[in-house]
Design a protein around this motif. Structure first.
Motif, short mmCIF file in Angstrom:
data_model
loop_
_atom_site.label_atom_id
_atom_site.label_comp_id
_atom_site.label_asym_id
_atom_site.label_seq_id
_atom_site.Cartn_x
_atom_site.Cartn_y
_atom_site.Cartn_z
N GLU A 93 0.83 -1.21 0.00
CA GLU A 93 0.00 0.00 0.00
C GLU A 93 0.86 1.26 0.00
N ALA A 133 3.25 9.87 -9.94
CA ALA A 133 2.53 10.07 -11.20
C ALA A 133 1.81 11.42 -11.20
N GLU A 134 1.23 11.78 -10.06
CA GLU A 134 0.54 13.07 -9.96
C GLU A 134 1.52 14.23 -10.12
N GLU A 169 3.85 5.65 -5.67
CA GLU A 169 3.77 5.66 -7.12
C GLU A 169 2.68 6.60 -7.60
N SER A 170 1.59 6.65 -6.87
CA SER A 170 0.48 7.55 -7.22
C SER A 170 0.92 9.01 -7.08
N LYS A 171 1.62 9.31 -5.99
CA LYS A 171 2.12 10.68 -5.78
C LYS A 171 3.11 11.06 -6.88
N ALA A 177 2.30 1.71 -3.46
CA ALA A 177 1.26 2.19 -4.38
C ALA A 177 0.99 3.68 -4.16
N ALA A 178 0.97 4.11 -2.91
CA ALA A 178 0.73 5.52 -2.61
C ALA A 178 1.88 6.38 -3.14
#
Length: 60
Positions: free
Chosen positions: A26, A36-37, A32-34, A29-30
């Motif tokens: 988790e 990408a943003e 990687e999300s940050k 994933a968080a």
């Protein structure tokens, strides 16, 4: 009775390991999300005409 306690201890260890793996996944994933943003925002700013130096200055 001892064998049941031993089995319970082993199961508890396995559960703990699985929970640790879930938390790590988790977290990854968080992150990687940050990332990408942040890349998306950077691309939009560059596309709007802002220079890399201006972006860096705003971040500081």
């Amino acid at each position: 009775m001892k064998s049941k306690k031993s089995a319970l201890k082993v199961a508890a260890k396995e559960l703990s390991k699985a929970e640790a793996k879930k938390v790590a996944a988790e977290k990854k994933a968080a992150e990687e999300s940050k990332k990408a943003e942040a890349e998306s925002v950077l691309k939009k700013l560059l596309a709007s005409g802002m220079s890399a130096d201006e972006i860096i200055a705003k971040l500081q």
